[in-house]
Scaffold this active site. Structure first.
Site, PDB file in Angstrom:
ATOM      1  N   ASP A 413     -13.109  -0.852 -16.469  1.00 25.80           N
ATOM      2  CA  ASP A 413     -12.432  -1.722 -15.504  1.00 25.80           C
ATOM      3  C   ASP A 413     -13.429  -2.572 -14.716  1.00 25.80           C
ATOM      4  O   ASP A 413     -14.283  -2.040 -14.004  1.00 25.80           O
ATOM      5  CB  ASP A 413     -11.630  -0.805 -14.556  1.00 25.80           C
ATOM      6  CG  ASP A 413     -10.664  -1.571 -13.682  1.00 25.80           C
ATOM      7  OD1 ASP A 413     -10.690  -2.813 -13.698  1.00 25.80           O
ATOM      8  OD2 ASP A 413      -9.888  -0.910 -12.954  1.00 25.80           O
ATOM      9  N   ASP A 479      -2.326  -5.710 -12.344  1.00 20.75           N
ATOM     10  CA  ASP A 479      -1.691  -4.385 -12.379  1.00 20.75           C
ATOM     11  C   ASP A 479      -0.173  -4.481 -12.358  1.00 20.75           C
ATOM     12  O   ASP A 479       0.398  -5.261 -11.597  1.00 20.75           O
ATOM     13  CB  ASP A 479      -2.122  -3.563 -11.163  1.00 20.75           C
ATOM     14  CG  ASP A 479      -3.561  -3.113 -11.287  1.00 20.75           C
ATOM     15  OD1 ASP A 479      -4.266  -3.590 -12.192  1.00 20.75           O
ATOM     16  OD2 ASP A 479      -3.973  -2.280 -10.466  1.00 20.75           O
TER      17      ASP A 479
HETATM   18  C1  GAL Z   1      -7.315  -1.356 -11.310  1.00 20.56           C
HETATM   19  C2  GAL Z   1      -6.726  -1.153 -12.693  1.00 20.56           C
HETATM   20  C3  GAL Z   1      -5.701  -0.053 -12.588  1.00 20.56           C
HETATM   21  C4  GAL Z   1      -6.374   1.207 -12.111  1.00 20.56           C
HETATM   22  C5  GAL Z   1      -7.119   0.959 -10.810  1.00 20.56           C
HETATM   23  C6  GAL Z   1      -7.971   2.147 -10.395  1.00 20.56           C
HETATM   24  O1  GAL Z   1      -8.259  -2.377 -11.357  1.00 20.56           O
HETATM   25  O2  GAL Z   1      -6.159  -2.343 -13.146  1.00 20.56           O
HETATM   26  O3  GAL Z   1      -5.052   0.125 -13.819  1.00 20.56           O
HETATM   27  O4  GAL Z   1      -7.251   1.667 -13.106  1.00 20.56           O
HETATM   28  O5  GAL Z   1      -7.964  -0.168 -10.896  1.00 20.56           O
HETATM   29  O6  GAL Z   1      -8.720   1.922  -9.254  1.00 20.56           O
END
Ligand code: GAL
Length: 681
Positions: A413, A479
């Protein structure tokens, strides 16, 4: 006084002529002026119940922006109004008692000059007023709609061309003017017609043996292989596998493991028998470099279930529940830990785990002992999004650690990697961290699914699945959360040119499934805010899109509807179809909201999904199957004349037909398979 409340509490007054509060237009006139002009019959829309408003993010606020600040549009303050977030739908029952609607509209100051939306007013299902595209920073504009004769009004805010972020939309001074002698006041209506309907879907499995899940699985020769053969049938079921490549064995429970000795393609004949019958299927094993994810991954991810609150105990509980719920028997096999497990590094730079997770190898062994695969999360940045330790500068070391622990899946990520690149990174800069991790993963002797999570930046779908990144999936958007707008935005995005970029080994990822009981990124655990019908639409589309199917809910707390929704063999078979062609939208009707999507399947048939994204039930029509030619692959036979049609959610064959006209509930979906399936080889 809130006149509509009084009316609701006192049914007597429904029969009398409503004495509507006289208000001055846009609040400009003083009280005496209002008394002097009692002829206006104005109902302030922000006084209605706002709880049924559907919106893409956050909650609606009365007299405040979606961020809960005073309503300000391009410097102009409004005392009254509704602060919402596109895509936003507010349906109001008018009982044919309204004359017109007026408001000032625009993006709130909290959008900070970002975002773009279109405001629309619908009378019944017809657009009767529309703003131009309004961008953050544009001055408020008046909007007026003629409502005469309408049963319902819908206030709609559509997402413009820049996506959903910052679409903080305000309806300022929204007023409904009633007809003279109105007998009934407007009231907030259900989100859409039939919102309380629970779709009828098939439930349970036959007692005879059946195989499910993918027909093709890929792996690297010499690496650990683990695959639990998905099957059902009344116990005891005896399984056999003929033609397993050298190096693999299968347990009586159907767990195939070992290391494939040599590259190549192997056809394994699987047979399942019980006292009631037998089933067989050919499972193709493809052994070679970069052959993972021949079909989209199916599993669980902790983020939408527990947020930062996951633990080893919860992860083990989820693995147990994956088996006991029957999900694993349908092909769900990844147990993936998201953010929050990392806890700094030791003197040698080795990543450490928080006490809630402890020994990661032990946890991975536990998950593997069930025949399931184990996933972790990291970031190419110094920090993850949840402020835990990222892999920056430790990529090779982390990949080795993951291999030692037995990690099968890495979600990687972007998060704080933004600090390592200029504001507008070049394509090279977008790719770089993923190339670095790919090289690190290739250097270890373990197969690790590589999931790119960077929200679609730099058109990731055009490069994420290819050399030198070889990503197995790539998030195409921000998200997801459990709202209709968010699900629509991720799964039905206007940018439909993505389908060529999905295929065996590399999949477009519109994000995790927002069904069941979870935290869905906003606080305490709750049941998905999508209605059952909307959830059916969601799962239908993720299957049509060949999207990863990662449940984001608490697996230890499933209800019957969620289990039925997630274990329908025929629906899941579309997702796992071995030719892996993502669906395209082949027809859409702006007026009704009907959309028809189709994708060709390995057995010569075509999966067809009928959606109704509108607010009222509507008919989907296919005059002739020739419209499906649009999605056929060159080797596929065209479908003409009467063809077999199967309703996949109902698991029921319909009569043969040369086309169709079917009523689709609002926000609902029908999923069909059209054509005569070629016999299995
Ligand atoms: C976001 C991601 C989510 C989750 C989250 C955790 O950037 O898109 O799916 O993993 O971080 O902090």
């Amino acid at each position: 006084m809130k006149h509509h409340d009084t009316l609701a509490k006192n049914p007597q007054s429904r029969r009398t002529v409503v004495k509507v509060m006289a208000v001055a237009a846009a609040g400009a006139m003083g009280a005496s002026a209002a008394r002097a002009a009692p002829a206006t019959r104005m109902v302030r829309v922000e006084d209605l119940s706002l709880k049924n408003i559907l919106q893409g993010w956050g909650v609606p606020h009365k007299n405040r922006s979606v961020d809960n600040t005073p309503i300000i549009i391009a410097g102009r303050h409004f005392k009254r109004g509704i602060g919402t977030h596109a895509q936003s739908v507010f349906r109001i029952a008018l009982h044919q008692q309204a004359e017109k609607f007026t408001a000032m509209v625009g993006l709130d100051a909290t959008a900070d000059n970002h975002g773009a939306v279109i405001f629309e007013v619908l009378a019944d299902n017809k657009v009767v007023a529309q703003s131009p595209l309004m961008k953050g920073g544009d001055a408020a504009r008046p909007i007026t709609a003629d409502l005469r004769g309408a049963h319902y009004m819908t206030l709609l805010v559509k997402i413009g061309p820049y996506g959903m972020d910052f679409c903080h939309a305000d309806w300022a001074d929204p007023v409904i003017t009633l007809i003279a002698n109105a007998t009934k006041l407007p009231e907030a209506a259900a989100r859409y017609e039939g919102a309380d309907m629970v779709p009828q879907i098939a439930s349970g499995d036959p007692p005879e043996p059946e195989f499910h899940g993918p027909r093709v699985v890929g792996a690297t020769p010499g690496h650990d292989f683990l695959f639990l053969v998905p099957h059902t049938g009344q116990a005891p079921v005896t399984l056999t596998a003929d033609g397993l490549p050298a190096g693999l064995t299968m347990t009586p429970a159907g767990v195939i493991s070992g290391k494939i000795a040599a590259a190549g393609e192997y056809k394994v004949r699987l047979t399942a028998k019980n006292g009631l019958g037998a089933a067989s299927r050919t499972l193709r094993l493809v052994a070679g470099e970069h052959q993972l994810a021949m079909t989209p991954p199916m599993g669980w991810n902790s983020w939408n279930a527990y947020g930062m609150d996951n633990s080893a105990r919860r992860t083990m509980g989820s693995a147990d529940a994956m088996i006991s719920s029957g999900l694993a028997a349908k092909g769900f096999n990844y147990i993936n830990i998201d953010d929050g497990w990392q806890n700094g590094r030791d003197a040698q730079g080795e990543i450490l785990t928080t006490p809630k997770f402890g020994d990661m190898k032990k946890l991975a062994d536990y998950v593997h002992s069930k025949g399931l695969r184990f996933g972790l999360y990291s970031s190419p940045g110094k920090m993850t999004c949840g402020q835990h330790t990222g892999s920056f500068g430790h990529e090779a070391q982390d990949a080795k650690t993951y291999a030692r622990w037995g990690v099968d899946y890495l979600k990687y990520d972007w998060c704080s990697y933004g600090n390592e690149v200029p504001q507008n990174p070049s394509l090279q800069q977008y790719m770089h961290p993923y190339v670095v991790m790919r090289q690190a993963l290739d250097a270890v002797d373990r197969d690790i699914f590589f999931s790119l999570c960077q929200y679609g930046m730099g058109h990731v779908w055009t490069w994420g699945g290819r050399e030198p990144v070889w990503g197995n999936s790539y998030r195409i958007s921000g998200d997801i959360n459990d709202s209709w707008g968010s699900m629509m935005n991720n799964g039905f995005r206007s940018d439909r040119a993505l389908f060529p970029f999905a295929g065996p080994g590399h999949w477009n990822d519109p994000d995790m499934l927002v069904v069941g009981f979870g935290s869905f990124e906003d606080g305490p655990l709750h049941w998905s805010k999508l209605t059952p019908g909307e959830q059916q639409t969601h799962i239908t589309q993720w299957c049509m899109l060949a999207a990863p199917l990662l449940l984001g809910c608490n697996l230890e707390h499933l209800n019957k509807f969620t289990i039925d929704l997630m274990t329908n063999t025929e629906v899941l078979a579309i997702n796992q179809d071995e030719i892996g062609v993502q669906a395209q939208c082949i027809d859409s009707d702006q007026t009704t909201g009907i959309e028809i999507w189709a994708r060709p399947l390995w057995d010569g048939t075509v999966a067809v999904a009928l959606y109704n994204l509108g607010l009222m039930p509507a008919k989907a029509n296919i005059a002739s199957w020739s419209i499906l030619d649009m999605v056929l692959t060159p080797s596929q036979k065209v479908l003409r004349g009467k063809q077999p049609v199967r309703d996949l959610w109902q698991r029921k064959s319909l009569r043969e037909r040369a086309g169709l006209a079917m009523k689709v509930p609002a926000h609902g979906a029908i999923m069909l398979k059209v054509g005569q399936p070629r016999m299995e080889d």
